[in-house]
Design a protein around this motif. Structure first.
Motif, PDB file in Angstrom:
ATOM      1  N   ALA A  45       0.840  -1.195   0.000  1.00 16.56           N
ATOM      2  CA  ALA A  45       0.000   0.000   0.000  1.00 16.56           C
ATOM      3  C   ALA A  45       0.875   1.245   0.000  1.00 16.56           C
ATOM      4  N   LEU A  46       0.355   2.307  -0.593  1.00 15.16           N
ATOM      5  CA  LEU A  46       1.139   3.529  -0.756  1.00 15.16           C
ATOM      6  C   LEU A  46       1.065   4.390   0.501  1.00 15.16           C
ATOM      7  N   SER A  47       1.722   3.903   1.542  1.00 19.46           N
ATOM      8  CA  SER A  47       1.874   4.687   2.762  1.00 19.46           C
ATOM      9  C   SER A  47       2.733   5.902   2.455  1.00 19.46           C
ATOM     10  N   ALA A  48       2.751   6.859   3.386  1.00 19.82           N
ATOM     11  CA  ALA A  48       3.573   8.042   3.163  1.00 19.82           C
ATOM     12  C   ALA A  48       5.052   7.697   3.015  1.00 19.82           C
ATOM     13  N   PRO A  49       5.630   6.858   3.900  1.00 20.37           N
ATOM     14  CA  PRO A  49       7.055   6.533   3.725  1.00 20.37           C
ATOM     15  C   PRO A  49       7.346   5.813   2.412  1.00 20.37           C
ATOM     16  N   LEU A  50       6.500   4.847   2.046  1.00 28.00           N
ATOM     17  CA  LEU A  50       6.744   4.121   0.794  1.00 28.00           C
ATOM     18  C   LEU A  50       6.635   5.060  -0.408  1.00 28.00           C
ATOM     19  N   THR A  51       5.629   5.918  -0.403  1.00 20.06           N
ATOM     20  CA  THR A  51       5.445   6.832  -1.536  1.00 20.06           C
ATOM     21  C   THR A  51       6.636   7.762  -1.695  1.00 20.06           C
ATOM     22  N   LEU A  52       7.108   8.317  -0.593  1.00 21.81           N
ATOM     23  CA  LEU A  52       8.256   9.214  -0.675  1.00 21.81           C
ATOM     24  C   LEU A  52       9.508   8.477  -1.137  1.00 21.81           C
ATOM     25  N   GLN A  53       9.715   7.266  -0.640  1.00 27.39           N
ATOM     26  CA  GLN A  53      10.872   6.485  -1.077  1.00 27.39           C
ATOM     27  C   GLN A  53      10.770   6.144  -2.565  1.00 27.39           C
ATOM     28  N   LEU A  54       9.578   5.822  -3.024  1.00 26.99           N
ATOM     29  CA  LEU A  54       9.384   5.517  -4.439  1.00 26.99           C
ATOM     30  C   LEU A  54       9.684   6.739  -5.297  1.00 26.99           C
ATOM     31  N   HIS A  55       9.153   7.889  -4.900  1.00 21.15           N
ATOM     32  CA  HIS A  55       9.370   9.113  -5.670  1.00 21.15           C
ATOM     33  C   HIS A  55      10.858   9.460  -5.711  1.00 21.15           C
ATOM     34  N   ASP A  56      11.528   9.346  -4.576  1.00 20.19           N
ATOM     35  CA  ASP A  56      12.958   9.644  -4.526  1.00 20.19           C
ATOM     36  C   ASP A  56      13.745   8.705  -5.440  1.00 20.19           C
ATOM     37  N   ALA A  57      13.420   7.412  -5.374  1.00 20.08           N
ATOM     38  CA  ALA A  57      14.146   6.436  -6.191  1.00 20.08           C
ATOM     39  C   ALA A  57      13.947   6.696  -7.675  1.00 20.08           C
ATOM     40  N   LEU A  58      12.725   7.002  -8.065  1.00 27.14           N
ATOM     41  CA  LEU A  58      12.457   7.232  -9.481  1.00 27.14           C
ATOM     42  C   LEU A  58      13.108   8.517  -9.978  1.00 27.14           C
ATOM     43  N   ARG A  59      13.132   9.556  -9.130  1.00 24.07           N
ATOM     44  CA  ARG A  59      13.808  10.785  -9.528  1.00 24.07           C
ATOM     45  C   ARG A  59      15.294  10.529  -9.780  1.00 24.07           C
ATOM     46  N   GLU A  60      15.909   9.761  -8.897  1.00 22.88           N
ATOM     47  CA  GLU A  60      17.333   9.464  -9.055  1.00 22.88           C
ATOM     48  C   GLU A  60      17.589   8.674 -10.338  1.00 22.88           C
ATOM     49  N   LEU A  61      16.747   7.686 -10.594  1.00 19.69           N
ATOM     50  CA  LEU A  61      16.933   6.866 -11.789  1.00 19.69           C
ATOM     51  C   LEU A  61      16.662   7.668 -13.060  1.00 19.69           C
ATOM     52  N   ALA A  62      15.656   8.522 -13.021  1.00 19.70           N
ATOM     53  CA  ALA A  62      15.330   9.326 -14.197  1.00 19.70           C
ATOM     54  C   ALA A  62      16.463  10.278 -14.554  1.00 19.70           C
ATOM     55  N   ALA A  63      17.266  10.660 -13.569  1.00 17.16           N
ATOM     56  CA  ALA A  63      18.371  11.596 -13.811  1.00 17.16           C
ATOM     57  C   ALA A  63      19.645  10.897 -14.266  1.00 17.16           C
ATOM     58  N   ASP A  64      19.653   9.574 -14.299  1.00 16.48           N
ATOM     59  CA  ASP A  64      20.851   8.817 -14.670  1.00 16.48           C
ATOM     60  C   ASP A  64      20.933   8.719 -16.196  1.00 16.48           C
ATOM     61  N   PRO A  65      21.904   9.348 -16.826  1.00 14.21           N
ATOM     62  CA  PRO A  65      21.959   9.337 -18.297  1.00 14.21           C
ATOM     63  C   PRO A  65      22.261   7.968 -18.892  1.00 14.21           C
ATOM     64  N   ALA A  66      22.828   7.062 -18.092  1.00 13.05           N
ATOM     65  CA  ALA A  66      23.168   5.738 -18.615  1.00 13.05           C
ATOM     66  C   ALA A  66      21.973   4.800 -18.633  1.00 13.05           C
ATOM     67  N   LEU A  67      20.926   5.161 -17.935  1.00 12.71           N
ATOM     68  CA  LEU A  67      19.779   4.275 -17.775  1.00 12.71           C
ATOM     69  C   LEU A  67      18.782   4.478 -18.906  1.00 12.71           C
ATOM     70  N   ARG A  68      18.239   3.372 -19.437  1.00 15.61           N
ATOM     71  CA  ARG A  68      17.295   3.479 -20.540  1.00 15.61           C
ATOM     72  C   ARG A  68      15.910   2.947 -20.175  1.00 15.61           C
ATOM     73  N   THR A  69      15.845   1.973 -19.288  1.00 14.38           N
ATOM     74  CA  THR A  69      14.568   1.319 -18.983  1.00 14.38           C
ATOM     75  C   THR A  69      14.430   1.126 -17.485  1.00 14.38           C
ATOM     76  N   ILE A  70      13.212   1.346 -16.973  1.00  9.93           N
ATOM     77  CA  ILE A  70      12.903   1.146 -15.560  1.00  9.93           C
ATOM     78  C   ILE A  70      11.722   0.201 -15.461  1.00  9.93           C
ATOM     79  N   VAL A  71      11.910  -0.908 -14.778  1.00  3.55           N
ATOM     80  CA  VAL A  71      10.846  -1.884 -14.540  1.00  3.55           C
ATOM     81  C   VAL A  71      10.251  -1.597 -13.169  1.00  3.55           C
ATOM     82  N   LEU A  72       8.934  -1.466 -13.118  1.00  2.00           N
ATOM     83  CA  LEU A  72       8.241  -1.183 -11.859  1.00  2.00           C
ATOM     84  C   LEU A  72       7.394  -2.382 -11.494  1.00  2.00           C
ATOM     85  N   THR A  73       7.624  -2.954 -10.312  1.00  2.00           N
ATOM     86  CA  THR A  73       6.893  -4.146  -9.890  1.00  2.00           C
ATOM     87  C   THR A  73       6.700  -4.100  -8.380  1.00  2.00           C
ATOM     88  N   GLY A  74       6.107  -5.168  -7.827  1.00  2.00           N
ATOM     89  CA  GLY A  74       5.883  -5.254  -6.389  1.00  2.00           C
ATOM     90  C   GLY A  74       6.378  -6.568  -5.840  1.00  2.00           C
TER      91      GLY A  74
END
Length: 280
Positions: A45-74
């Motif tokens: 479930a998207l608790s506040a801590p999980l949501t913030l951690q998810l947003h932070d992780a995705l921001r970091e990955l989106a800023a990585d120029p070497a990265l091309r694909t992000i798989v999102l799962t549970g």
């Protein structure tokens, strides 16, 4: 009668960030990463801590120029149960009734965090592959539908849970589902609250591929390899082109393509590919 003080929005976010649990796991491999919602006792479930951690992780990955694909799962057994009911009761309800905060505080969270994640998925030039391993409900479903490719396992469930808890489709779900199912199809899904199996979601066009549960991440990895096989600029430029085309007239779309295409002729990848085909 005493009332419990409702924390200010910034204090609420700070408290959530202070949670020391690791609720989102990230595994990187060369040009792709697997991001896993990892709170199985709550069905992710998207608790506040999980949501913030998810947003932070995705921001970091989106800023990585070497990265091309992000798989999102549970983490099994669910993709995400959606909005955290405990968070709704402990924060959303009291803050909505607080005279000094009210619904604007909820707007900040819905727009800044839930909406922020959905916008990041759609706006980054990385390809997002949703690998739906179990139930995807509410806002979790919105993250799935916002992705560029959607894979569902035979254990996946599409759960339009909003109506049953007195809420409306949010975080882009209304836009995304009406474009896939049409108005009546989307209305029927929300009004009935019927859960769709992975097979039904695939049959209705909500998923690109239906795979056996144990093969889900391998199938997602195969898509990462397909993206890697493309010249780097192709996937990056195709994503915004196709996403914009959904809201354009034909004349606007073809004009946008006409401006985008000439730049591709300047790339070494294009010239090498043409030379390779001609040399066969």
């Amino acid at each position: 009668m005493t009332t419990t003080a409702v924390p200010a929005y910034d204090d609420f976010v700070a408290a959530a960030r202070a949670d020391e649990r690791t609720l989102v796991a990230v595994d990187r491999a060369d040009t792709h990463a697997v991001v896993r919602l990892d709170d199985p006792p709550s069905l992710n479930a998207l608790s506040a801590p999980l949501t913030l951690q998810l947003h932070d992780a995705l921001r970091e990955l989106a800023a990585d120029p070497a990265l091309r694909t992000i798989v999102l799962t549970g983490t099994d057994p669910a993709f995400s149960a959606g909005g955290d009911l405990n968070l709704m009761r402990s924060y959303a309800h009291p803050v909505a009734e607080a005279a000094d905060q009210g619904t604007p505080a909820l707007w900040r969270w819905i727009r800044g965090e839930f909406g922020g994640i959905a916008r990041l998925i759609t706006r980054t030039d990385k390809t997002f592959v949703a690998a739906v391993n179990g139930a995807a409900a509410g806002v979790g479903l919105a993250f799935v539908l916002a992705s560029d490719l959607i894979l569902v396992s035979d254990r996946a469930r599409i759960v339009p849970a909003f109506g049953r808890i007195g809420l409306l489709p949010e975080v882009g779900n209304s836009w995304l589902l009406t474009r896939r199912l049409g108005y009546q199809g989307a209305y029927a899904l929300f009004a009935s609250g019927r859960h769709l199996s992975g097979a039904e979601a695939h049959e209705l066009g909500l998923a690109n591929e239906l795979v056996a549960h144990d093969e889900l991440l391998d199938a997602a990895g195969a898509w990462c390899e397909r993206i890697d096989a493309l010249p780097d600029h192709v996937a990056r430029m195709t994503k915004p082109l196709l996403r914009a085309a959904a809201d354009l007239t034909w004349e606007q779309a073809i004009t946008m393509e006409e401006f985008a295409e000439p730049g591709c002729f300047t790339t070494r990848a294009h010239r090498d590919a043409v030379q390779g085909l001609l040399s066969h």
